[in-house]
Structures are given as structure tokens and as C-alpha cells.
Write an enzyme that holds these catalytic residues in place. Sequence first.
Site, PDB file in Angstrom:
ATOM      1  N   GLY A  73      66.196  54.479  56.048  1.00 50.91           N
ATOM      2  CA  GLY A  73      67.479  54.119  55.880  1.00 50.91           C
ATOM      3  C   GLY A  73      68.467  54.736  56.949  1.00 50.91           C
ATOM      4  O   GLY A  73      69.622  54.091  57.568  1.00 50.91           O
ATOM      5  N   ASN A 153      75.271  59.281  47.498  1.00 55.86           N
ATOM      6  CA  ASN A 153      74.252  59.836  47.320  1.00 55.86           C
ATOM      7  C   ASN A 153      74.399  61.343  46.188  1.00 55.86           C
ATOM      8  O   ASN A 153      73.416  61.662  45.687  1.00 55.86           O
ATOM      9  CB  ASN A 153      73.367  59.700  48.435  1.00 55.86           C
ATOM     10  N   GLN A 181      71.581  54.217  48.238  1.00 51.88           N
ATOM     11  CA  GLN A 181      71.562  54.586  46.873  1.00 51.88           C
ATOM     12  C   GLN A 181      71.663  53.574  45.999  1.00 51.88           C
ATOM     13  O   GLN A 181      71.419  53.608  44.847  1.00 51.88           O
ATOM     14  CB  GLN A 181      72.383  55.936  46.701  1.00 51.88           C
ATOM     15  N   SER A 201      67.000  51.697  51.842  1.00 52.88           N
ATOM     16  CA  SER A 201      65.717  52.313  51.989  1.00 52.88           C
ATOM     17  C   SER A 201      64.718  52.225  51.142  1.00 52.88           C
ATOM     18  O   SER A 201      65.119  52.545  49.974  1.00 52.88           O
ATOM     19  CB  SER A 201      66.220  53.796  52.224  1.00 52.88           C
ATOM     20  N   HIS A 203      61.964  54.054  49.942  1.00 56.91           N
ATOM     21  CA  HIS A 203      61.499  55.082  49.236  1.00 56.91           C
ATOM     22  C   HIS A 203      62.444  55.497  48.173  1.00 56.91           C
ATOM     23  O   HIS A 203      62.310  56.481  47.280  1.00 56.91           O
ATOM     24  CB  HIS A 203      61.314  56.365  49.893  1.00 56.91           C
ATOM     25  N   THR A 239      55.247  47.814  67.087  1.00 57.13           N
ATOM     26  CA  THR A 239      54.130  47.125  66.250  1.00 57.13           C
ATOM     27  C   THR A 239      54.795  47.178  64.612  1.00 57.13           C
ATOM     28  O   THR A 239      54.855  48.154  64.211  1.00 57.13           O
ATOM     29  CB  THR A 239      52.703  47.697  66.259  1.00 57.13           C
ATOM     30  N   CYS A 326      71.558  73.851  53.478  1.00 57.33           N
ATOM     31  CA  CYS A 326      71.042  75.091  53.960  1.00 57.33           C
ATOM     32  C   CYS A 326      70.996  74.983  55.476  1.00 57.33           C
ATOM     33  O   CYS A 326      70.092  74.567  55.752  1.00 57.33           O
ATOM     34  CB  CYS A 326      70.076  75.622  53.150  1.00 57.33           C
TER      35      CYS A 326
HETATM   36  N1  PLP Z   1      72.175  56.794  53.304  1.00 59.37           N
HETATM   37  C1  PLP Z   1      72.165  57.444  51.916  1.00 59.37           C
HETATM   38  C2  PLP Z   1      73.280  57.357  51.127  1.00 59.37           C
HETATM   39  C3  PLP Z   1      71.099  58.359  51.586  1.00 59.37           C
HETATM   40  O1  PLP Z   1      71.118  58.756  50.431  1.00 59.37           O
HETATM   41  C4  PLP Z   1      70.024  58.482  52.282  1.00 59.37           C
HETATM   42  C5  PLP Z   1      68.838  59.329  51.853  1.00 59.37           C
HETATM   43  O2  PLP Z   1      69.119  60.082  51.102  1.00 59.37           O
HETATM   44  C6  PLP Z   1      69.880  57.868  53.765  1.00 59.37           C
HETATM   45  C7  PLP Z   1      71.310  57.145  54.091  1.00 59.37           C
HETATM   46  C8  PLP Z   1      69.081  58.038  54.529  1.00 59.37           C
HETATM   47  O3  PLP Z   1      67.811  57.168  53.969  1.00 59.37           O
HETATM   48  P1  PLP Z   1      66.253  57.695  54.658  1.00 59.37           P
HETATM   49  O4  PLP Z   1      65.773  58.810  54.085  1.00 59.37           O
HETATM   50  O5  PLP Z   1      65.341  56.463  54.243  1.00 59.37           O
HETATM   51  O6  PLP Z   1      66.441  57.810  56.284  1.00 59.37           O
END
Ligand code: PLP
Length: 383
Positions: A73, A153, A181, A201, A203, A239, A326
Site C-alpha cells: 500500500g 486507519n 483501509q 493493500s 494484507h 519481475t 513509539c
Molecule cells: N495507508 C493506510 C491508510 C494504511 O492503513 C496503511 C497500512 O496500515 C498503508 C497505507 C500502508 O500499507 P502497507 O502496509 O501495505 O504498506
Amino acid sequence: MPERTIYLDHAATTALDPRVLDAMIPYLTSEYGNASSIYSLGRHAMQAIDHSREEVAEILNCRPTELAFVGCGSESDNLAIKGIAFASQKKGNHIITTPIEHHAVLHTCQYLERFGFKITYLPVDEYGRVDPDDVQRAITDQTILVSVMYANNEVGTIEPIAEIGKICRARKIPFHVDAVQAGGALPIDLATLNVDLLSLSAHKFYGPKGMGILYARQGMRLLPQLQGGSQERGRRAGTENVAGIVGTATALRLAYESLDEVTPRIQALRDRLIEGVLTIPHSRLSGHPTDRLPNNASFCFEGVEGESILLNLDLRGIAASTGSACTSGSVDPSHVLIAMGYPLEWARGSMRFTLGKANTAEEIEIIIKLLPGVIEKVRELGM
Ligand code: PLP
């Protein structure tokens, strides 16, 4: 060690769906060809990529050629923002965004400032919402890009993307949406949303880590950020991660196929969690009360550190998150809550619970029972 983990951090990442893994395995084993090779093993890989791209295009309602598979992402956000910025330098140098974006957007904008780009950060209200009129007012004849996230997020607030898109379209300014998100959680119809670039993204919707998608509407001029081969129509050299691409498309399809069944169930659990947690003294829900991601329950607790709550929950096998970052030993309050006007005593005590399709009512009741005692203990100890 607790016997089991109650996982309530689905905004951080999700577990790979076993059906996604099944779809990926052939491309990690027997179908190992390089998609650029012209013999049949290579052609199989290319066919799998083409099929995946068509599948994603059908779900999002766009053209397959408008989609690029990228490495995450963050890369998708980077490619959209830097790609447009560096390709539009002759037109102007002004970018509009918000202070509540993910760092993949904020740090990219900060980086561009070194090259002479000027960034406007729009104000947000107490719920983290952007006023579309502020977008209208911020646009100048130098504006080359507007970037506003679909849903936040940390606090889950959904932004008025369609209205902002309408304004950008009328002013002919490319509009980028970080939908990391929202992907797999909210419907996305690119034929009706006035969006020119959109980042996802895998995952976050039970797909593989290290896979992202960039949608760039036909005609968008983007300067590629990786030089090398001409993969992904010259937008992203390297690739292709065939298994990752197949997994991404499969995960997106599964997420949208089950959206109508999963969303009400998760939302009901989320609402129960909110109701239970708000009985804790000096607590408040952060983010918009209704226009929020169906799986997001985020709170602030006055006078405590979110990290202390987090560690106490971890000891009991509960995985959640705080909005704070942190950095070198010191805990910075969330930039999102600060932009929303939260005082430090509240912003430091932020906790985010994000639900997923495997969470149960029993797990939510465990949290509701446990959390008041944890907060009380942390408050007593002045943590
Ligand atoms: N943008 C938002 C709103 C996200 O919550 C995140 C990841 O938490 C990202 C971008 C980044 O995605 P990635 O972890 O795949 O780099």
C-alpha cells in the site's frame, strides 16, 4: 502465556485466507516461470497475471489497463503522489492533503517539499472529517493533486470522497484516494466515484503481505518510481510477484463476495464493543459515531498511556493497537487525534480495536469484562 489470542488488530493486518493460499501455491511451486519469458511456463505466469488483473478490474469497475500491481500500500501511495507530482512539474507545484493521512502519504508529501512542492493540509473536524468546501477553497492555479484517504486507519472515519471527487473533477485536478483501509470493507465503484488514483493493500483484506494495487485512470500521466524493465505497462519495473498477484485478486474477490454477509455481523459486534467500553469512566469513542469503518472501535481514555493498556491486554492474550507512535523511547501521541483537536491527556490514551471475520461475540464479551479492570489498574499505577 495465555492459551489463545483474541486478535482485534485487523487494521494492522489480517491472516491469509486459506483459500487465497491455495490459489497462490501453484505459483510458488510448479508454475514458477517469469512472466516475461515467451515459453509456455512464462506464458502461464503472464496468463495468471492477466486473469488476476481482469478479476480486480471487474470488482472495482475499471479497465484492467488502469491497474498496476505493486509491492504494498505504501508503494501505491508513493507511486500515485510522486508519480503525479514529478510528471506535472510544468503545470504547478501545489498538493492538497489532510493531516490525518497515513505516513505513506504524509512522509511522501514531506519528501516532495524538498523538491519545491508546496503542501496544504486541510483542517479536519472533531471526528476527523474533511469539509469538501475546504478542498474547493484550497485549490489554486498551481494545484496538481488532491490526496484524501477513503477511511482513516486509526479512528475509522469515512471521508466524503464522492463530494471531494466531484470538486476535483470540475476543476480538472487529479484526485488520489488512499483506500487501504476501505479495500474489502466498503464498496468501491470506480465508474461512479470521481477518483483518478486509488491505492489498496492486499494484507488488509486477508491477502498476502507485500502486495498493493494502484488504480490510475486512463490518461493519468505518472512518472515511474522504479527504473528497469517495462513490467506493469512501464509503471513498475521488476519481475512480477505472480503468486502475490493471484493471491491479491483472489482475496479481493472473496472479500467482496462475502461483504453483505460479513459487514452486518462485524458491525453488530463492533457496536456491542463500543456500548460495553463506553461504560468505563472517562472514556470516549474517537472518530465519527456513524460514518466509520464497520470494524473499527477506537477510544480515548483520559489520563492513561495507550501503550500501558496495550501491554496489559497482551499479557491476557489480546492483540489491539494504540494510535501513538513509539519513536526512540518516547511515545508521541497520534497525529490523527491531535489534528482532530484532542488534548494530550486524552490523545495519549488511545486504543483501537479492529474486528475481523473470525471474531466472535464471546471474544467481545471477554474484552468488555476485562478492559475496565485493566484501565483502572493502569490509572492507579499512574501508567
Ligand atoms: N495507508 C493506510 C491508510 C494504511 O492503513 C496503511 C497500512 O496500515 C498503508 C497505507 C500502508 O500499507 P502497507 O502496509 O501495505 O504498506
